[in-house]
Design a protein around this motif. Structure first.
Motif, PDB file in Angstrom:
ATOM      1  N   GLU A  96       0.825  -1.216   0.000  1.00  0.00           N
ATOM      2  CA  GLU A  96       0.000   0.000   0.000  1.00  0.00           C
ATOM      3  C   GLU A  96       0.848   1.249   0.000  1.00  0.00           C
ATOM      4  O   GLU A  96       1.761   1.398   0.810  1.00  0.00           O
ATOM      5  CB  GLU A  96      -0.874   0.037   1.254  1.00  0.00           C
ATOM      6  CG  GLU A  96      -2.226  -0.589   1.023  1.00  0.00           C
ATOM      7  CD  GLU A  96      -3.001  -0.670   2.308  1.00  0.00           C
ATOM      8  OE1 GLU A  96      -2.964   0.302   3.076  1.00  0.00           O
ATOM      9  OE2 GLU A  96      -3.626  -1.723   2.524  1.00  0.00           O
ATOM     10  N   VAL A  97       0.539   2.135  -0.903  1.00  0.00           N
ATOM     11  CA  VAL A  97       1.241   3.426  -0.925  1.00  0.00           C
ATOM     12  C   VAL A  97       0.489   4.338   0.039  1.00  0.00           C
ATOM     13  O   VAL A  97      -0.732   4.443  -0.053  1.00  0.00           O
ATOM     14  CB  VAL A  97       1.211   4.042  -2.336  1.00  0.00           C
ATOM     15  CG1 VAL A  97       1.977   5.349  -2.369  1.00  0.00           C
ATOM     16  CG2 VAL A  97       1.754   3.044  -3.335  1.00  0.00           C
ATOM     17  N   PRO A  98       1.192   4.932   0.988  1.00  0.00           N
ATOM     18  CA  PRO A  98       0.464   5.774   1.941  1.00  0.00           C
ATOM     19  C   PRO A  98      -0.254   6.917   1.234  1.00  0.00           C
ATOM     20  O   PRO A  98       0.301   7.552   0.339  1.00  0.00           O
ATOM     21  CB  PRO A  98       1.563   6.311   2.866  1.00  0.00           C
ATOM     22  CG  PRO A  98       2.844   6.059   2.146  1.00  0.00           C
ATOM     23  CD  PRO A  98       2.625   4.929   1.205  1.00  0.00           C
ATOM     24  N   ALA A  99      -1.514   7.108   1.640  1.00  0.00           N
ATOM     25  CA  ALA A  99      -2.306   8.179   1.019  1.00  0.00           C
ATOM     26  C   ALA A  99      -1.676   9.517   1.335  1.00  0.00           C
ATOM     27  O   ALA A  99      -1.190   9.725   2.447  1.00  0.00           O
ATOM     28  CB  ALA A  99      -3.726   8.142   1.553  1.00  0.00           C
ATOM     29  N   PRO A 100      -1.631  10.413   0.365  1.00  0.00           N
ATOM     30  CA  PRO A 100      -1.023  11.724   0.663  1.00  0.00           C
ATOM     31  C   PRO A 100      -1.842  12.443   1.735  1.00  0.00           C
ATOM     32  O   PRO A 100      -3.063  12.295   1.777  1.00  0.00           O
ATOM     33  CB  PRO A 100      -1.109  12.457  -0.668  1.00  0.00           C
ATOM     34  CG  PRO A 100      -2.153  11.752  -1.443  1.00  0.00           C
ATOM     35  CD  PRO A 100      -2.182  10.328  -0.981  1.00  0.00           C
ATOM     36  N   ARG A 101      -1.156  13.144   2.612  1.00  0.00           N
ATOM     37  CA  ARG A 101      -1.854  13.882   3.669  1.00  0.00           C
ATOM     38  C   ARG A 101      -2.744  14.935   3.036  1.00  0.00           C
ATOM     39  O   ARG A 101      -2.297  15.652   2.144  1.00  0.00           O
ATOM     40  CB  ARG A 101      -0.853  14.585   4.580  1.00  0.00           C
ATOM     41  CG  ARG A 101      -0.282  13.656   5.594  1.00  0.00           C
ATOM     42  CD  ARG A 101       0.465  14.434   6.645  1.00  0.00           C
ATOM     43  NE  ARG A 101       0.198  13.869   7.945  1.00  0.00           N
ATOM     44  CZ  ARG A 101       0.167  14.568   9.047  1.00  0.00           C
ATOM     45  NH1 ARG A 101       0.344  15.860   9.011  1.00  0.00           N
ATOM     46  NH2 ARG A 101      -0.066  13.991  10.198  1.00  0.00           N
ATOM     47  N   PRO A 102      -3.995  15.001   3.453  1.00  0.00           N
ATOM     48  CA  PRO A 102      -4.858  16.000   2.823  1.00  0.00           C
ATOM     49  C   PRO A 102      -4.315  17.392   3.095  1.00  0.00           C
ATOM     50  O   PRO A 102      -3.950  17.728   4.223  1.00  0.00           O
ATOM     51  CB  PRO A 102      -6.208  15.801   3.537  1.00  0.00           C
ATOM     52  CG  PRO A 102      -5.896  15.053   4.793  1.00  0.00           C
ATOM     53  CD  PRO A 102      -4.637  14.287   4.552  1.00  0.00           C
ATOM     54  N   THR A 103      -4.190  18.149   2.048  1.00  0.00           N
ATOM     55  CA  THR A 103      -3.706  19.510   2.254  1.00  0.00           C
ATOM     56  C   THR A 103      -4.867  20.355   2.773  1.00  0.00           C
ATOM     57  O   THR A 103      -5.960  20.297   2.221  1.00  0.00           O
ATOM     58  CB  THR A 103      -3.178  20.135   0.954  1.00  0.00           C
ATOM     59  OG1 THR A 103      -4.090  19.798  -0.070  1.00  0.00           O
ATOM     60  CG2 THR A 103      -1.783  19.673   0.612  1.00  0.00           C
ATOM     61  N   ILE A 104      -4.606  21.056   3.848  1.00  0.00           N
ATOM     62  CA  ILE A 104      -5.687  21.841   4.436  1.00  0.00           C
ATOM     63  C   ILE A 104      -5.777  23.168   3.711  1.00  0.00           C
ATOM     64  O   ILE A 104      -4.800  23.910   3.637  1.00  0.00           O
ATOM     65  CB  ILE A 104      -5.437  22.057   5.941  1.00  0.00           C
ATOM     66  CG1 ILE A 104      -5.489  20.707   6.639  1.00  0.00           C
ATOM     67  CG2 ILE A 104      -6.460  23.004   6.539  1.00  0.00           C
ATOM     68  CD1 ILE A 104      -4.697  20.645   7.890  1.00  0.00           C
ATOM     69  N   GLU A 105      -6.935  23.394   3.194  1.00  0.00           N
ATOM     70  CA  GLU A 105      -7.113  24.645   2.473  1.00  0.00           C
ATOM     71  C   GLU A 105      -7.473  25.739   3.457  1.00  0.00           C
ATOM     72  O   GLU A 105      -8.402  25.600   4.244  1.00  0.00           O
ATOM     73  CB  GLU A 105      -8.215  24.480   1.441  1.00  0.00           C
ATOM     74  CG  GLU A 105      -7.853  25.167   0.149  1.00  0.00           C
ATOM     75  CD  GLU A 105      -8.759  24.704  -0.965  1.00  0.00           C
ATOM     76  OE1 GLU A 105      -9.766  25.383  -1.158  1.00  0.00           O
ATOM     77  OE2 GLU A 105      -8.463  23.666  -1.588  1.00  0.00           O
ATOM     78  N   ILE A 106      -6.702  26.792   3.439  1.00  0.00           N
ATOM     79  CA  ILE A 106      -6.971  27.883   4.364  1.00  0.00           C
ATOM     80  C   ILE A 106      -8.176  28.670   3.851  1.00  0.00           C
ATOM     81  O   ILE A 106      -8.212  29.086   2.703  1.00  0.00           O
ATOM     82  CB  ILE A 106      -5.745  28.822   4.467  1.00  0.00           C
ATOM     83  CG1 ILE A 106      -4.491  28.026   4.839  1.00  0.00           C
ATOM     84  CG2 ILE A 106      -6.002  29.953   5.456  1.00  0.00           C
ATOM     85  CD1 ILE A 106      -4.416  27.528   6.234  1.00  0.00           C
ATOM     86  N   GLU A 107      -9.146  28.812   4.713  1.00  0.00           N
ATOM     87  CA  GLU A 107     -10.348  29.530   4.300  1.00  0.00           C
ATOM     88  C   GLU A 107     -10.164  31.029   4.463  1.00  0.00           C
ATOM     89  O   GLU A 107      -9.409  31.474   5.304  1.00  0.00           O
ATOM     90  CB  GLU A 107     -11.538  29.087   5.160  1.00  0.00           C
ATOM     91  CG  GLU A 107     -11.898  27.637   4.951  1.00  0.00           C
ATOM     92  CD  GLU A 107     -12.943  27.177   5.949  1.00  0.00           C
ATOM     93  OE1 GLU A 107     -13.664  28.020   6.519  1.00  0.00           O
ATOM     94  OE2 GLU A 107     -13.031  25.952   6.158  1.00  0.00           O
ATOM     95  N   LYS A 108     -10.890  31.749   3.669  1.00  0.00           N
ATOM     96  CA  LYS A 108     -10.863  33.210   3.809  1.00  0.00           C
ATOM     97  C   LYS A 108     -12.259  33.609   4.303  1.00  0.00           C
ATOM     98  O   LYS A 108     -13.207  33.701   3.531  1.00  0.00           O
ATOM     99  CB  LYS A 108     -10.553  33.848   2.447  1.00  0.00           C
ATOM    100  CG  LYS A 108     -10.646  35.362   2.426  1.00  0.00           C
ATOM    101  CD  LYS A 108      -9.333  36.004   2.847  1.00  0.00           C
ATOM    102  CE  LYS A 108      -9.372  37.528   2.759  1.00  0.00           C
ATOM    103  NZ  LYS A 108     -10.026  38.187   3.879  1.00  0.00           N
TER     104      LYS A 108
END
Ligand SMILES: Nc1nc2c(ncn2[C@@H]2O[C@H](COP(=O)(O)OP(=O)(O)OP(=O)(O)O)[C@@H](O)[C@H]2O)c(=O)[nH]1
Ligand SMILES: [Mg+2]
Length: 382
Positions: free
Chosen positions: A62-74
């Protein structure tokens, strides 16, 4: 003979089933996510029931799932929010406004009608003395006016209510820094009133208005409080300073301000506990948090969070807090869930400080700067 045939048949079936089972590729059971110890908890090794360390096998391919990038809200800016959220207020305060306007529009306004008007004001938690004064003033003005068109009645009532709410209070939040020091805001109140939520929402408002923010999790009563604050902070890109559960709240507050100074942010908001681990009183602790913070920077605002649905209980809490810390503003939460908006008047009279913000829901942008006119307009409807 028959007996032998049956045995032979059974053996054949067993062979076939066994073969299929062996040939089928083995399915690996889905693995539960591996929890990574955080810095704060300091990598405790997982042990099994017998106390032996658990060796984690590396997952096959299993390839580790990429860490979800947190989208900075405005987030949206703070100005004008009360007008946008007026439907919430109108819904909760509907009966109050409608009843009052209905009573005032009656053909004959006798003593009973005036008494009903006074009672309606009292049920909105305005306080008996204020309710009486509003009723008396209205009565005089209605008599002088003679006619009572719906527009006139509404205008009169609005004027009286705005007068009681105090249009001249300075309700601005002091969020201007001092040279190279950030403004420091402390948020206090008993448990469950909405402190942490308010810190998060306020952080958003301030970011929306173009500020940089540090949130300090000085509620160390339970880890979940810091998690909650961290979630709020991450969403808008505010830094969050937290320590382990049970850490000294004053030292967390101190570190938060230190971090705020080092990172040159505009505002530091400190969340505090509504309950405690230790026997020291909540009030003693709050006093200590404030004194320790003041070693580095002035505390610009101490915001008392009150749950508008708690009525007299909330008033009692307000008195106790006011004795210990110098409250500079009130945040009235959960106004979306009560028709008792009159508490605004009562709490300001009692404490002599203005309601600066109101909470109108659980959503991230459901916190609004308090504006008396917009508030009364929402209550009375158009
Ligand atoms: N409807 C409504 N709910 C609110 C409002 N503000 C906060 N809440 C809810 O009230 C609950 C308690 O909020 P918290 O922010 O955790 O309260 P707290 O004062 O930090 O509580 P402790 O940390 O236990 O002292 C949460 O479910 C919030 O979503 C509001 O304005 N309206
Ligand atoms: Mg909290």
């Amino acid at each position: 003979m028959e007996y032998l045939i049956v045995i032979a048949a059974l053996a054949a079936v067993a062979l076939i089933v066994g073969g299929i089972t062996l040939l089928r590729p083995r399915r690996t059971r889905p693995r539960p996510p591996v929890e990574r110890p955080t810095e704060r908890t300091g990598g405790a090794t997982a042990v099994d029931e017998a106390g032996a360390p658990v060796v984690e096998e590396a997952p096959p391919t299993e390839v580790p799932a990429p860490r979800p990038t947190i989208e900075i809200e405005k987030p949206p800016p703070g100005a004008g929010r009360l007008v946008r959220l007026r439907a919430r207020l109108a819904r909760s305060q509907n009966t109050f406004g409608k009843t009052l306007l209905g009573l005032l529009s009656r053909d004959t306004l006798d003593d009973d009608a005036w008494e009903e008007i006074e009672d309606t004001l009292i049920t909105a938690d305005m306080g008996a003395a204020v309710a009486r004064q509003v009723t008396d003033d209205l009565r005089t003005r209605v008599q002088v006016l003679g006619t009572r068109s719906p527009e006139e009645v509404r205008a009169l009532l609005k004027e009286e209510l705005v007068k009681q709410i105090g249009p001249d209070f300075d309700r601005s939040l002091r969020t201007e820094g001092h040279g190279d020091r950030p403004a420091v805001l402390m948020v206090v109140g008993v448990n469950g009133t909405g402190k942490t939520t308010t810190c998060g929402k306020l952080g958003r408002v301030l970011v929306g208005d173009g500020n940089t923010v540090v949130l300090g999790a000085a509620d160390t009563f339970r880890a979940a409080a810091a998690d909650q604050l961290e979630t709020w902070g991450t969403r808008v890109g505010a830094q969050v300073v937290r320590r382990d559960e049970g850490a000294d709240p004053a030292s967390v507050a101190f570190d938060a301000v230190k971090q705020g100074i080092e990172s040159k942010v505009n505002v530091v908001i400190i969340d505090t506990a509504g309950r405690l681990h230790t026997k020291t009183g909540l009030m003693d602790e709050l006093g200590k948090v404030k004194r320790v913070v003041e070693k580095q920077a002035a505390v610009d605002e101490v915001l008392l969070v009150l749950d508008a649905t708690t009525g007299q209980n909330g008033m009692q809490q307000a008195r106790v807090f006011a004795e210990v810390v110098n409250i500079t503003g009130v945040v009235l939460t959960k106004l979306d869930g009560t028709a008792k908006g009159g508490i605004v008047v009562q709490v300001q009279r009692e404490l002599g400080v203005p309601v600066k913000l109101v909470g109108l829901g659980e959503g991230p942008d459901d916190l609004a700067p308090f504006e008396p006119e917009a508030f009364v307009d929402a209550i009375l409807g158009d």
